[in-house]
Design an enzyme around this catalytic site. Structure first.
Site, PDB file in Angstrom:
ATOM      1  CB  CYS A   1      -1.046   0.023   1.233  1.00  0.00           C
ATOM      2  SG  CYS A   1      -1.849   1.647   1.417  1.00  0.00           S
TER       3      CYS A   1
ATOM      4  CB  CYS B   1      -0.650   2.691   4.246  1.00  0.00           C
ATOM      5  SG  CYS B   1      -2.079   1.924   3.100  1.00  0.00           S
ATOM      6  CG  ASP B   2       3.254   1.198   4.452  1.00  0.00           C
ATOM      7  OD1 ASP B   2       2.729   1.794   5.339  1.00  0.00           O
ATOM      8  OD2 ASP B   2       2.792  -0.016   4.032  1.00  0.00           O
TER       9      ASP B   2
END
Ligand code: NDP
Length: 309
Positions: free
Chosen positions: A135, A138-139
């Site tokens: 992701c 997200c990261d």
């Protein structure tokens, strides 16, 4: 003790939330069960540009927050952090066993979507969460001004590589062929982006590093030569597999596990409808998931009204 509702929706992504909105508006007593928080796969997408009605684009999170708000505005109850363990059909009722207890219903819509496929290569499990991610939204921030690799050549890989390019120093897109599957508009943007470098005809065969990802080993698919690509992070976007294990024999599946439905999104089990990416279909988009959610809801509504005493 079990809790009864006329309809239960499993999965709170675009398909499930749309189905919930339609069922509530039709006056059907409905409950939506969601494994984590509602929103589904679009939550992992930085910017959505092909959902009609948003010419300037919209973030995945904002779009899904709006869909949750819209469904709730019509009273849809959403039970979060509730994982369905099994679904069975007994004596005209569905029995839904979950991590939060038993539920029963007259009809069910399954909209459980898909989850990221793994590479299953050395280093992937060992370095999970230590430089390997599924992701970018997200990261991505953890890799500011560093070098990363994105594996895959589909819409997800190219879209997320482009969003990573705004943060990181360099993005290698490692693809096993020399043509991309992604939409042309995304391809053109990636080819023009000077932070993006394509490594064509390369298979990643290992992800390595002591405590964190330090490099990947790639093998040329024609010549068989192996080389190292030094990166701090690896983002895997090689497709997705449907979440259907709990359904057992209630549905038919294709060879990849996607659920086969008829044109009304019905299955071989009466009262069980399927919507969204988990279904065998040719186009997996938010727009088609929303269409599925509406169609499944209308057909379930008809089924419930025919059954009602
Ligand atoms: P896709 O299945 O479309 O693409 C997967 C990519 O990974 C392909 O390029 C494939 O290569 C490659 N691949 C598969 N297995 C391996 C492997 N073992 N090793 C290396 N590479 C591998 O998946 P996506 O997640 O990109 O997209 C899923 C669906 O969601 C699609 O229908 C897509 O259109 C849709 N989507 C739409 C978006 C949008 O409209 N904006 C955004 C994101 C997804 P090969 O090409 O050689 O098969």
């Amino acid at each position: 003790m079990s809790e009864y509702h006329e309809a239960v929706i499993i999965g709170g992504g675009p398909a499930g939330l749309t189905a919930g909105l339609y069922l509530m508006r039709a006056g059907i007593d409905t409950l939506l069960l969601e494994k984590t928080l509602p929103g589904g796969t679009p939550l992992n997408t930085d910017r959505i540009e092909n959902y009609p009605g948003f010419p300037e684009g919209i973030s995945g999170k904002e779009l899904m927050d709006r869909k949750v708000k819209h469904a709730k505005a019509f009273g849809l109850p959403i039970k979060e952090f509730t994982e369905v363990e099994s679904l069975s059909f007994e004596g005209e009722r569905f029995i839904i066993k979950t991590s939060a207890g038993l539920f029963e219903s007259m009809g069910v819509i399954v909209a459980t979507g898909t989850e990221s496929m793994k590479m299953n290569i050395p280093g992937e499990r060992e370095l999970a969460g230590r430089g390997i991610s599924y992701c970018a939204t997200c990261d991505g921030m953890f890799f500011r001004n560093l070098d990363v690799a994105v594996i895959g050549g589909g819409d997800s890989a190219i879209e997320e590589a482009l969003s990573l390019a705004n943060i990181v120093r360099k993005v290698y897109i490692i693809h096993r062929r020399d043509t991309l599957r992604a939409q042309k508009i995304l391809q053109e943007r990636a080819f023009k982006n000077n932070k993006v470098e394509f490594l064509w005809n390369k298979k990643v065969i290992e992800i390595a590093g002591r405590d964190q990802v330090e490099y990947v080993v790639v093998e040329d698919t024609h010549k068989g030569e192996r080389s190292r690509v030094e990166v701090n992070g690896v983002f895997v976007y090689i497709g997705s597999a449907p979440n259907t294990a709990f359904l057992k024999e209630l549905v038919k599946r294709d060879s990849a596990g996607f659920i086969i439905t008829d044109e009304n999104l019905a299955t071989k089990t009466k009262g069980l409808f399927i919507a969204g990416d988990v279904r065998k279909k040719t186009l997996r988009q938010i727009a088609t998931a929303v269409g599925d959610g509406a169609l499944a809801a209308v057909n379930l509504e008809k089924y419930i009204f025919e059954k009602k005493p």
